[in-house]
Design a protein around this motif. Structure first.
Motif, short mmCIF file in Angstrom:
data_model
loop_
_atom_site.label_atom_id
_atom_site.label_comp_id
_atom_site.label_asym_id
_atom_site.label_seq_id
_atom_site.Cartn_x
_atom_site.Cartn_y
_atom_site.Cartn_z
N LYS A 178 0.82 -1.21 0.00
CA LYS A 178 0.00 0.00 0.00
C LYS A 178 0.86 1.25 0.00
CE LYS A 178 -3.85 -2.14 2.52
NZ LYS A 178 -4.69 -2.08 3.74
N SER A 179 2.04 1.17 0.61
CA SER A 179 2.89 2.35 0.73
C SER A 179 4.28 2.06 0.18
CB SER A 179 2.99 2.78 2.20
OG SER A 179 3.49 1.73 3.00
N LYS A 198 3.33 4.94 -9.83
CA LYS A 198 2.13 5.64 -9.33
C LYS A 198 1.10 5.82 -10.43
CE LYS A 198 -0.56 8.06 -6.66
NZ LYS A 198 -1.33 7.43 -5.57
N HIS A 229 0.08 4.63 -2.06
CA HIS A 229 0.61 5.81 -1.37
C HIS A 229 2.09 5.87 -1.67
CE1 HIS A 229 1.68 8.70 1.68
NE2 HIS A 229 2.52 7.83 2.22
N ASP A 267 -2.29 11.43 -3.43
CA ASP A 267 -1.64 10.53 -2.47
C ASP A 267 -0.19 10.23 -2.88
OD1 ASP A 267 -1.58 9.17 -0.10
OD2 ASP A 267 -2.52 7.35 -0.87
N TYR A 310 9.41 8.70 8.63
CA TYR A 310 9.69 7.83 7.48
C TYR A 310 10.27 6.47 7.88
CZ TYR A 310 9.20 12.32 5.11
OH TYR A 310 8.72 13.53 4.66
N ARG A 314 8.19 2.73 8.00
CA ARG A 314 6.83 3.13 7.63
C ARG A 314 6.31 2.51 6.33
NH1 ARG A 314 4.34 5.24 12.03
NH2 ARG A 314 5.71 6.73 13.10
N PHE A 315 7.17 1.89 5.52
CA PHE A 315 6.76 1.54 4.17
C PHE A 315 6.76 0.03 3.93
CE2 PHE A 315 8.36 5.84 4.13
CZ PHE A 315 7.41 6.51 3.39
N ASP A 316 5.77 -0.39 3.15
CA ASP A 316 5.69 -1.80 2.76
C ASP A 316 6.79 -2.15 1.78
OD1 ASP A 316 3.28 -2.10 4.23
OD2 ASP A 316 2.15 -1.31 2.53
#
Length: 289
Positions: A123-124, A140, A147, A172, A189, A192-194
């Motif tokens: 998702k991110s 994107k 996101h 987004d 940060y 935080r990210f997949d």
């Protein structure tokens, strides 16, 4: 008598000026119309070529997405005249070596059964050292529900990216001005990210120190590399382990219709990166782990 002559001459001059202005305006309008027609003629085959190119890797773009890629190309080549964004400016080359190359990762996810969206998917995403927006912006455009954070250390490139985001009306997604070493220690940060992606040109050990801190435990860092990667992967294993990761696999493929090979190094983050990493700015590149 002289006053009358001067008056008549002025009248004749003014009438001539108005006629000339009128002709110039009419000519300008016709030129603008011709230019608009020319742009429309150029746009249609360009959109077709973009769609066809993405079809070769199993991605069907809708008209809006193809148009976004065309706009991106125009903005990229125009901005490249005043700042160093890319050495590649030919339309076909940009489509192949920037746009398609950026999203080839999708083919790898499909091949290995990874899900790119949904509850179990990505998702991110953060794109570290994004430069002119690769691979983050093409990803994107193709997957608008993601996101996305684009991170770059040069402020003028970040300004360009935010201009592209605005003109393409993307949502987004944000471009941020940071050195990777500083952003990786920032709580906003870190972890935080997949998924973290990077096409940055750097040693895999260095890139892993830049990128793994952004990834949540269980997530992935994928490094876009050239074909000759086996020894570099072997040399980076120790550093990657120190940073909480493990090389899961390396996938190699060719850009469609070429002999240009691309390698994707998939690094799974198994545990949190120790707080002392990344080290202060400049240290990872000067003294790789």
């Amino acid at each position: 008598m002289n006053q009358k002559i001067n008056y008549e001459m002025n009248q004749t001059y003014n009438q001539k000026s108005r006629q000339e202005v009128k002709r110039e305006i009419n000519l300008g309008i016709k030129q603008d119309i011709k230019q608009d027609i020319k742009q429309d003629i150029n746009r249609d085959p360009a959109l077709h070529d973009i769609k066809s190119a993405f079809n070769t890797i199993g991605i069907s773009l809708i008209d809006d997405q193809a148009n976004q890629f065309f706009q991106y190309y125009q903005l990229l080549t125009e901005a490249n005249k005043v700042m160093n964004l890319t050495a590649i400016t030919d339309f076909d080359e940009v489509v192949l070596k920037h746009f398609l190359d950026s999203v080839l990762i999708y083919c790898t996810f499909e091949k290995y059964g990874f899900k790119d969206t949904g509850d179990e998917g990505f998702k991110s995403i953060i794109d570290v050292g994004t430069g002119a927006g690769f691979p983050g912006l093409p990803l994107k455009i193709v997957f608008p529900d993601l996101h996305m954070v684009l991170l770059d250390s040069l402020n003028k490139r970040v300004g360009f990216l935010n201009d592209v985001i605005d003109k393409l009306q993307l949502e987004d997604i944000i471009a941020v001005h940071f050195r990777a070493e500083d952003a990786g220690r920032n709580a906003e940060y870190r972890d935080r990210f997949d998924l973290c992606v990077s096409r940055a040109v750097a040693n895999l050990s260095v890139l892993s120190e830049y990128c793994l801190p952004f990834v949540r435990p269980g997530g992935l860092f994928v490094s876009y590399k050239s074909s000759d990667i086996d020894q570099e992967c072997e040399d980076a294993k120790k550093a990657i382990h120190m940073l909480g990761g493990k090389i899961e696999h390396v996938d190699k493929c060719f850009l469609p219709g070429t002999d240009i090979e691309r390698s994707f190094v998939f690094i799974r983050k198994e545990k949190e990166t120790p707080p002392k990493y990344p080290r202060k700015a400049g240290t990872p590149s000067r003294s790789p782990l």
